[in-house]
Write a protein that holds these residues in place. Structure first.
Motif, PDB file in Angstrom:
ATOM      1  N   GLY A 168       0.148   6.110  -7.644  1.00 38.52           N
ATOM      2  CA  GLY A 168       0.042   4.731  -8.075  1.00 38.52           C
ATOM      3  C   GLY A 168       0.342   3.752  -6.958  1.00 38.52           C
ATOM      4  O   GLY A 168       0.446   4.126  -5.793  1.00 38.52           O
ATOM      5  N   SER A 169       0.484   2.523  -7.322  1.00 38.36           N
ATOM      6  CA  SER A 169       0.668   1.468  -6.330  1.00 38.36           C
ATOM      7  C   SER A 169       1.939   0.681  -6.614  1.00 38.36           C
ATOM      8  O   SER A 169       2.250   0.388  -7.765  1.00 38.36           O
ATOM      9  CB  SER A 169      -0.521   0.506  -6.350  1.00 38.36           C
ATOM     10  N   PRO A 170       2.641   0.338  -5.584  1.00 43.06           N
ATOM     11  CA  PRO A 170       3.827  -0.513  -5.765  1.00 43.06           C
ATOM     12  C   PRO A 170       3.414  -1.947  -6.091  1.00 43.06           C
ATOM     13  O   PRO A 170       2.308  -2.376  -5.783  1.00 43.06           O
ATOM     14  CB  PRO A 170       4.519  -0.432  -4.407  1.00 43.06           C
ATOM     15  N   THR A 179       3.575   0.365   2.897  1.00 41.27           N
ATOM     16  CA  THR A 179       3.375  -0.633   3.937  1.00 41.27           C
ATOM     17  C   THR A 179       3.059  -1.959   3.302  1.00 41.27           C
ATOM     18  O   THR A 179       2.630  -2.012   2.146  1.00 41.27           O
ATOM     19  CB  THR A 179       2.234  -0.234   4.885  1.00 41.27           C
ATOM     20  N   TYR A 180       3.305  -3.012   4.023  1.00 39.69           N
ATOM     21  CA  TYR A 180       3.034  -4.343   3.461  1.00 39.69           C
ATOM     22  C   TYR A 180       2.381  -5.251   4.494  1.00 39.69           C
ATOM     23  O   TYR A 180       2.512  -5.048   5.703  1.00 39.69           O
ATOM     24  CB  TYR A 180       4.327  -4.985   2.955  1.00 39.69           C
ATOM     25  N   THR A 181       1.685  -6.237   3.989  1.00 35.91           N
ATOM     26  CA  THR A 181       1.321  -7.402   4.782  1.00 35.91           C
ATOM     27  C   THR A 181       1.974  -8.592   4.098  1.00 35.91           C
ATOM     28  O   THR A 181       2.075  -8.638   2.858  1.00 35.91           O
ATOM     29  CB  THR A 181      -0.191  -7.636   4.855  1.00 35.91           C
ATOM     30  N   TRP A 186       7.939   0.112  -8.631  1.00 42.01           N
ATOM     31  CA  TRP A 186       6.881   1.114  -8.480  1.00 42.01           C
ATOM     32  C   TRP A 186       6.978   2.079  -9.660  1.00 42.01           C
ATOM     33  O   TRP A 186       8.008   2.710  -9.873  1.00 42.01           O
ATOM     34  CB  TRP A 186       7.091   1.879  -7.174  1.00 42.01           C
ATOM     35  N   GLY A 187       5.903   2.151 -10.414  1.00 38.75           N
ATOM     36  CA  GLY A 187       5.871   3.081 -11.539  1.00 38.75           C
ATOM     37  C   GLY A 187       6.277   2.402 -12.822  1.00 38.75           C
ATOM     38  O   GLY A 187       7.216   1.601 -12.852  1.00 38.75           O
ATOM     39  N   THR A 237       0.833  -1.197   0.000  1.00 40.10           N
ATOM     40  CA  THR A 237       0.000   0.000   0.000  1.00 40.10           C
ATOM     41  C   THR A 237       0.865   1.243   0.000  1.00 40.10           C
ATOM     42  O   THR A 237       1.788   1.366   0.820  1.00 40.10           O
ATOM     43  CB  THR A 237      -0.921   0.022   1.248  1.00 40.10           C
ATOM     44  N   ASN A 238       0.567   2.148  -0.907  1.00 40.71           N
ATOM     45  CA  ASN A 238       1.224   3.454  -0.952  1.00 40.71           C
ATOM     46  C   ASN A 238       0.827   4.241   0.282  1.00 40.71           C
ATOM     47  O   ASN A 238      -0.358   4.383   0.575  1.00 40.71           O
ATOM     48  CB  ASN A 238       0.765   4.184  -2.231  1.00 40.71           C
TER      49      ASN A 238
END
Lengths: 418, 55
Positions: free
Chosen positions: A381-383, A411-413, A397-398, A369-370
């Motif tokens: 945008g989103s990674p 952030t990540y899960t 990203w991009g 999540t950005n």
């Protein structure tokens, strides 16, 4: 010449040592009653022996090369206890004896105390606790649901609340599960003649009374053991102990796959229940004729202090430090953040990495999540994740070319659940 | 529903990076110990087809 010397009282002067050397001549020294061998010493006294055997010891200092006591019921009170040469493992472990992770229901990374509705998608609620349901929306799980007082010594519990009065069909199933990794049950020797007896203990509180059920099962449900327990008084914390002889047959994984599954039934159809008390080559999620929690609208089932240990009796719950428990959970699920950067216009993408806080059980499924506008990121945008490993998540990203030096925090899960 | 996510190797050939689960945009690695990947393989075995990767 054999004989017995009985002395009514020996009262040495203060500071005088009393030596009884009968053993040197083939006899024994017995003080007090010969059966109970009661030794009581006053303040400041010291008992020194090469071999010391007693049922009850009250003394300030005991020095011996060997001390034997009735350990199953002994209470040792000491200001310092040094144990050398003692095997810490199956049956006598004082640390890491509990094969259940998050048995005190303290960790809730995914939901942070929010309620989760069970679905057929088999969601996780509190860390390591999986919700199984054959029909959507028949129960919810929430940490400390109902806000009752946990049992003494606990601050949290897992709370199940029934969402309706559902009549469970033969093919239905609703249950909680903790799926234990094979590495963590390898010493149980299940599937061999040396299979260890295990004891499951927990505290339960329910608005319902009667005979509840659950089961233990192998990977793929090839072997199952149904068990029952009784809740006699509603809305009261009830300690439960279930002892289960180890399974000497079947295939039990001892790697990073599913080792042993522990189920707590909330309403199990007859297709998935069996008679309690023996291992069978059938998929059981619970026991015959057990209480159906989902059968009563608003019924509650709260549980905490879940422990599975080697041995035929339950010992005190193994409390772990919060950081330890969290780290154990993070092998299966974790939250975190990472950073990407791309310098100079003309680059096509930013690249970065998220280093996982704990090595995970398997390469995890990742969501990214950005974190948003600066200072979180200056790129929209989103990674996207690359192929994850057990230790990191590669990130790009991009895709349209950068017009400026770009950076992004995400952030990540990461999930590697069983 | 799933979508394949490829990248190009040094020769420009597509290589599977992961599978995107469209319900939550999760990136599932092709690791057979990953239960989400196991679920994807089961889904494919049931006759379903993932969305192809972007060119």
């Amino acid at each position: 010449m054999a004989g017995t010397l009985t002395v009514g009282q020996l009262i040495p002067d203060v500071g005088t040592n009393l030596y009884l050397n009968a053993q040197q001549y083939g006899g024994n020294v017995v003080i007090g009653n010969a059966t109970t061998q009661l030794f009581t010493f006053g303040t400041g006294s010291t008992l020194t022996a090469n071999v010391f055997t007693a049922n009850t010891v009250t003394s300030n200092t005991v020095t011996a090369t060997s001390v034997t006591a009735n350990v199953s019921s002994a209470t040792v009170t000491t200001t310092a206890l040094n144990i050398s040469g003692v095997g810490i493992g199956a049956g006598n472990a004082s640390i890491m004896k509990n094969r259940i992770i998050n048995g005190a229901m303290v960790i809730d990374q995914r939901n942070a105390g929010a309620s989760v509705t069970a679905t057929t998608g088999q969601l996780y609620s509190l860390d390591r606790w999986k919700m199984f349901a054959s029909v959507n929306s028949k129960y919810t799980v929430q940490q400390n649901a109902g806000s009752i007082t946990p049992p003494a010594g606990y601050t949290n519990y897992l709370g199940v609340t029934s969402s309706s009065a559902y009549s469970v069909g033969a093919g239905d199933y609703f249950f909680l599960a903790q799926i234990i990794e094979g590495y963590n049950i390898a010493d149980l020797n299940f599937g061999t003649a040396n299979a260890e007896t295990v004891t499951l203990s927990f505290q339960v509180y329910s608005s319902l009374t009667g005979t509840f059920g659950g089961a233990l099962s192998s990977n793929g449900y090839g072997r199952s053991y149904a068990f029952t327990y009784t809740v006699s008084t509603p809305n009261t914390w009830t300690p439960v102990t279930v002892t289960i002889a180890g399974d000497t047959t079947g295939t039990w994984l001892t790697n990073n796959g599913i080792g042993l599954q522990v189920f707590f039934g909330l309403g199990i159809g007859s297709n998935y229940t069996g008679a309690a008390g023996s291992w069978q080559s059938t998929a059981y999620f619970g026991a015959n004729s057990a209480v159906s929690v989902v059968g009563t609208n608003g019924a509650t089932f709260y549980i905490t202090g879940v422990q599975l240990e080697v041995g035929s009796s339950a010992t005190g719950f193994e409390y772990r430090q919060y950081g330890q428990e969290l780290q154990l959970c993070q092998r299966y699920y974790q939250l975190g953040a990472g950073f990407t950067a791309g310098w100079a216009a003309g680059s096509t993408t930013m690249g970065g990495i998220a280093s996982l806080g704990t090595t995970m059980r398997a390469a995890p499924t990742a969501t990214l999540t950005n974190t948003g506008a600066p200072p979180g990121a200056n790129y929209s945008g989103s990674p996207s994740a690359g192929t994850t490993t057990t230790t990191y998540i590669p990130v790009t990203w991009g895709t349209n070319g950068l017009s400026q030096n770009a950076y992004g925090i995400f952030t990540y899960t990461a999930s590697a659940e069983l | 529903m799933y979508k394949l996510n490829n990248m190009k190797d040094i020769d420009g050939k597509p290589v599977l990076v992961n599978i995107i689960r469209l319900s939550d945009n999760a990136f599932i690695p092709p690791d057979e110990a990953n239960t989400d990947y196991q679920a994807y393989l089961k889904w494919v075995a049931e006759g379903n087809t993932p969305t192809p990767a972007d060119e």
